[in-house]
Design an enzyme around this catalytic site. Structure first.
Site, PDB file in Angstrom:
ATOM      1  N   CYS A 114      -4.295  -0.986 -17.286  1.00 32.00           N
ATOM      2  CA  CYS A 114      -3.645   0.490 -17.428  1.00 32.00           C
ATOM      3  C   CYS A 114      -3.142   0.631 -18.916  1.00 32.00           C
ATOM      4  CB  CYS A 114      -2.842   0.744 -16.516  1.00 32.00           C
ATOM      5  SG  CYS A 114      -2.604   2.553 -16.130  1.00 32.00           S
ATOM      6  N   HIS A 214      -5.656  -0.674 -11.665  1.00 35.18           N
ATOM      7  CA  HIS A 214      -4.665  -1.851 -11.269  1.00 35.18           C
ATOM      8  C   HIS A 214      -5.196  -2.732 -10.320  1.00 35.18           C
ATOM      9  CE1 HIS A 214      -1.170   0.205 -13.119  1.00 35.18           C
ATOM     10  NE2 HIS A 214      -1.411   1.104 -12.960  1.00 35.18           N
ATOM     11  N   GLU A 216      -3.576  -5.621  -9.267  1.00 38.41           N
ATOM     12  CA  GLU A 216      -2.725  -6.128  -8.802  1.00 38.41           C
ATOM     13  C   GLU A 216      -2.265  -5.246  -7.805  1.00 38.41           C
ATOM     14  OE1 GLU A 216      -0.611  -2.834 -10.708  1.00 38.41           O
ATOM     15  OE2 GLU A 216      -2.192  -4.268 -11.254  1.00 38.41           O
TER      16      GLU A 216
END
Length: 236
Positions: A114, A214, A216
């Protein structure tokens, strides 16, 4: 037995509250180190420091993750702030730019997430769109503060991104800025349906990959596992 590679992850520098405390803190969502650990790496947090320390830090790392966070200072790419731009954090801008430069110089694998992808583009002389809805006409990349939403991404065949993620898939997104003009030596390697650049990479420069989404925030470990593998085995 191969030693686990040490992966540094950049952090926020902001005020935070926990218990009875309200202090300036270097912090990071736990999903970042958790994904590095699940992918087979050792995670270490890299709070902002003086840029001159970046070389010494990177020399001890096997891989670098530039994490998400606040908007970059638009002065870094020659623009005045948009009315919707967030307040810059110059300590973090300087630190992450220095870390990235040191990693590129030493050939340390880099994954930008990001904001991290945007740092990569600006460091290479590129620019950002400061408010994506102005460009695409909708707020689908960041519909609600503090939450992730999902949209489809299409990798570009023949790129590293296309090799690692060969088919269209859904990603977790939360951003209101994006890549505008690509920086020197970078190529776009994935797009959203509305044309937003969703990934970029540096061909011929080892593992240097940025994604606007993202990873994660979801269970897909492919990108983080690829970073860890590159940290152990060298360029793809």
């Amino acid at each position: 037995m191969t030693a686990k590679p040490l992966i540094g992850i950049t952090t926020y520098l902001t005020r935070a509250r926990w218990g009875t405390w309200d202090l300036k803190a270097a912090l990071l969502p736990a999903s970042y180190p958790a994904q590095v650990q699940r992918a087979g790496g050792l995670a270490v947090m890299l709070p902002p420091d003086e840029p001159g320390a970046a070389e010494a830090v990177v020399s001890r790392l096997d891989g670098l993750v530039l994490g998400g966070g606040e908007d970059l200072d638009p002065a870094l790419y020659g623009q005045a702030p948009h009315a919707r731009a967030g307040a810059p954090v110059p300590e973090r801008d300087r630190w992450e730019t220095a870390l990235l430069s040191a990693a590129l110089e030493r050939g340390v694998p880099v994954l930008g997430i990001c904001r991290g992808m945007q740092v990569m583009n600006v460091q290479a002389g590129g620019t950002l769109c400061q408010h994506v809805p102005d460009l695409v006409g909708h707020d689908g990349h960041n519909p609600a503060p503090g939450t992730f939403t999902d949209h489809a991404v299409e990798p570009v065949p023949g790129t590293l991104t296309g090799k690692l993620l060969p088919d269209a898939f859904g990603v977790a997104t939360h951003h209101h800025q994006s890549v505008d003009r690509l920086g020197e030596g970078l190529v776009a390697s994935a797009y959203a349906e509305d044309g937003t650049v969703e990934a970029l990479e540096r061909p011929g420069g080892g593992f240097v990959l940025g994604v606007q989404w993202h990873p994660e925030a979801r269970e897909d470990l492919r990108l983080t596992e690829a970073l860890v593998r590159a940290a152990v085995e060298g360029p793809f």
